[in-house]
Each structure stands twice: as C-alpha cells, then as structure tokens.
Scaffold this motif. Structure first.
Motif, short mmCIF file in Angstrom:
data_model
loop_
_atom_site.label_atom_id
_atom_site.label_comp_id
_atom_site.label_asym_id
_atom_site.label_seq_id
_atom_site.Cartn_x
_atom_site.Cartn_y
_atom_site.Cartn_z
N GLY A 87 0.79 -1.23 0.00
CA GLY A 87 0.00 0.00 0.00
C GLY A 87 0.82 1.27 0.00
O GLY A 87 0.26 2.35 -0.19
N ASP A 88 2.14 1.19 0.20
CA ASP A 88 2.99 2.39 0.17
C ASP A 88 3.20 2.82 -1.28
O ASP A 88 3.73 2.06 -2.09
N GLU A 89 2.82 4.06 -1.58
CA GLU A 89 2.97 4.58 -2.94
C GLU A 89 4.37 5.19 -3.08
O GLU A 89 4.78 6.01 -2.25
N HIS A 90 5.10 4.80 -4.13
CA HIS A 90 6.47 5.26 -4.29
C HIS A 90 6.92 5.19 -5.74
O HIS A 90 6.31 4.52 -6.57
N VAL A 91 8.02 5.91 -6.03
CA VAL A 91 8.66 5.87 -7.35
C VAL A 91 10.16 6.07 -7.14
O VAL A 91 10.57 6.93 -6.36
N ALA A 92 10.96 5.26 -7.82
CA ALA A 92 12.41 5.36 -7.75
C ALA A 92 12.91 6.20 -8.92
O ALA A 92 12.53 5.96 -10.07
N ARG A 93 13.78 7.16 -8.60
CA ARG A 93 14.37 8.02 -9.62
C ARG A 93 15.90 7.98 -9.46
O ARG A 93 16.44 8.62 -8.56
N PRO A 94 16.57 7.22 -10.33
CA PRO A 94 18.03 7.13 -10.22
C PRO A 94 18.70 8.44 -10.61
O PRO A 94 18.16 9.21 -11.41
N LEU A 95 19.86 8.67 -10.03
CA LEU A 95 20.68 9.82 -10.39
C LEU A 95 21.84 9.26 -11.22
O LEU A 95 22.87 8.87 -10.68
N GLY A 96 21.64 9.13 -12.52
CA GLY A 96 22.58 8.43 -13.38
C GLY A 96 22.23 6.95 -13.40
O GLY A 96 21.09 6.57 -13.14
N GLU A 97 23.21 6.10 -13.68
CA GLU A 97 22.97 4.66 -13.69
C GLU A 97 22.90 4.12 -12.27
O GLU A 97 23.61 4.59 -11.39
N ALA A 98 22.04 3.12 -12.09
CA ALA A 98 21.94 2.46 -10.78
C ALA A 98 21.63 0.98 -10.99
O ALA A 98 20.99 0.60 -11.98
#
Length: 109
Positions: A87-98
């Motif tokens: 139920g936790d709403e989230h989005v991952a945004r890398p800073l360059g390659e990850a």
C-alpha cells in the motif's frame, strides 16, 4: 529429481540492461522473487500488493514516497536499503545509472 543450479557470483556493477528497469532474475523463493535491476531512468508511481525490499547496490537513487503529509524524497546511496509495506505509494528516480536488488512478491509491480 530437480536439476541443481551451480553456485555463482553475480557482480552487480557489471550488469547492464538493454533498457531502463531490465532485470536479471536471480531466484524465486516461495512466492517472492529476487531480481537485479539496471536503470538510468525513473520507474513510475506504483503501489505494491506485498512488501518490497529495495537495495541500492551501485549508484544513487531518490525514492519519492507519498504519505498523508504529502510527498517525501529519501536519498539512497550505494548500500542503502528501502523497505515498502503493502500500500505504500512510491517511485524510484536514479541519479545516473543504478543497480538495484529488489525482493518482492512474484508478479508484483
């Protein structure tokens, strides 16, 4: 008798996908998958139907989460682990390659 996989070493920093969020499936344990993801692009806002463990193995990622108080950004460095409950709403945004190890319910988003 099932065929036994040989032991192996996976060097996360050497894995590169063909496109953002490509994954190397490492293992399925009961109803959970363990996958190594490569990305250089954000994912999308989503809510998992089960818990998620998100470990940054290489690179840096800003994890945006939505709470009752609004949006919060968690800065994740190499070695950091993010845990999301169902139920936790989230989005991952890398800073360059990850490169990220994700453990979650099989078939989860």
């Amino acid at each position: 008798m099932s065929k036994r996989m040989e032991m192996q070493v996976i060097r996360a920093r050497d894995f590169t996908g063909r496109s953002a969020w490509d994954a190397l499936s490492i293992e399925r344990i009961d109803d959970a998958t363990v996958r190594l993801h490569w990305t250089d692009q954000p994912y999308r806002w989503h809510i998992n139907d089960g818990p998620e463990v998100f470990a940054v193995l290489d690179g840096r990622v800003d994890m945006h989460v939505r709470t009752a108080g609004g949006e919060q950004v968690l800065h994740l460095e190499t070695g950091d682990i993010f845990h999301a409950e169902p139920g936790d709403e989230h989005v991952a945004r890398p800073l360059g390659e990850a490169r990220i190890l994700v453990i979650e319910r099989a078939g989860s988003d």
